[in-house]
Design an enzyme around this catalytic site. Sequence first.
Site, short mmCIF file in Angstrom:
data_model
loop_
_atom_site.label_atom_id
_atom_site.label_comp_id
_atom_site.label_asym_id
_atom_site.label_seq_id
_atom_site.Cartn_x
_atom_site.Cartn_y
_atom_site.Cartn_z
N TYR A 141 101.08 78.65 -4.29
CA TYR A 141 101.31 78.83 -2.85
C TYR A 141 102.74 79.29 -2.56
CZ TYR A 141 96.86 76.43 -1.95
OH TYR A 141 95.54 76.07 -1.91
N LYS A 191 93.81 73.79 -15.84
CA LYS A 191 92.91 74.85 -16.32
C LYS A 191 93.57 75.40 -17.59
CE LYS A 191 89.26 77.48 -15.68
NZ LYS A 191 87.89 76.97 -15.84
N ASP A 223 87.33 72.84 -13.00
CA ASP A 223 85.92 73.07 -12.66
C ASP A 223 85.09 71.84 -12.97
OD1 ASP A 223 86.75 73.69 -15.23
OD2 ASP A 223 85.28 75.27 -15.56
N ASP A 247 94.74 70.83 -3.37
CA ASP A 247 94.31 71.17 -2.01
C ASP A 247 92.78 71.11 -1.93
OD1 ASP A 247 94.22 72.16 0.55
OD2 ASP A 247 94.97 74.17 0.06
N ASP A 251 90.21 67.75 -0.55
CA ASP A 251 89.27 67.92 0.57
C ASP A 251 87.86 67.54 0.15
OD1 ASP A 251 91.17 68.73 2.37
OD2 ASP A 251 90.08 70.51 3.01
#
Length: 359
Positions: A141, A191, A223, A247, A251
């Site tokens: 980000y 990852k 994943d 993030d 959620d």
Amino acid sequence: MTQKILVLPGDGIGPEITAQASRILAACQARGLDVEIEEGLLGGAAYDVHGEPLPAETLEKARAARGILLGAVGGPKWDRIEDLAKRPEKGLLGVRKQLGLFGNLRPAITYPQLAEASSLKRELVAGLDIMIVRELTGGIYFGQPRGIEERDGERVGFNTYVYSESEIERIGRVAFEMAQKRNKKLCSVDKANVLEVTILWREVMERLAPEYPDVELSHMYVDNAAMQLVRAPKQFDVVVTGNMFGDILSDAAAMLTGSIGMLPSASLNESGQGMYEPCHGSAPDIAGQGVANPLATILSVAMMLRYSLDAPTLAKRIEEAVGKVLDDGLRTADIASEGTRTVSTIEMGDAVLAAFEAL
Ligand code: NAD
């Protein structure tokens, strides 16, 4: 020493929910919490008065505060501001950046009284208690270079996923210490099969592990973590991950609990200064109706007491008061179900305050 607290009601339902949380804060003050409370403007509310979402005055107050309690920012009224730097969300990002709030703590707790509200089966989520530790000021980000540019006759968009060893280490330490205070299990999500930046992430977590011998460290690809969160979420205790993965996963974890109006969060810097806010947004669809759920904001006060003000007993008292009110069957509309009594924002605040005083 008297510590300063800054309340930033923000936009939409922000003023309604922070008003109830402020009453609880005042009750803590009456019980000896040595704090000085002031208010400030952030987001759209600040833009309307000062023409910018993070006025210098607010930033100055934020720097001086040990804890900041934020409602939420944003809403359709400000969506058409052309200068992106003046949008309400930039005010929030500005505080995070200026105060270096790199450690985002997002608990996902399913209250047994609300387990039916989850989209998953009761037995999968009842008693769920996960803490997601998300790195908040780095990663893709913020990485440079970034942009959209013309290359070989077509437009190309690009971002940079970058973490330094020191950035990984400091969020790693927050997570290990959190695990030590909880059930001593830490799952680091990366990852590392594809991304070098997360190979480094994994190496740093492994390097830190011997310093926390009581914590069991495991690793999971993002994943798989997404899959495991909806398959068997109770396997997790503390999860640590980078900004973007955090993030998304936080959620998803929030929705496991079935009620976004119940979830608090904390964003901390190295000195323990923190901003505390509900996980939800400013809910413009219900703003001004007096029906918003104030519990996530009230529980954010509890997190502030625990992580910035070193007042765990009062924090526990607030959490127990919330549990008592749910036991009594009181619900705001977002968490209402058959056999419960639907109450307004203010009535919910009244009930939590009464339970807090009675404990
Ligand atoms: P939202 O979280 O505001 O609302 C999503 C849905 O949940 C809505 O139906 C809303 O009514 C409901 N809801 C949210 N909080 C509730 C509560 N306390 N009680 C009862 N119901 C509640 O998300 P959105 O609609 O995507 O965003 C609305 C605005 O909030 C946007 O401007 C967005 O940018 C902003 N936002 C701000 C923050 C923040 O300040 N940290 C976070 C997310 C979104």
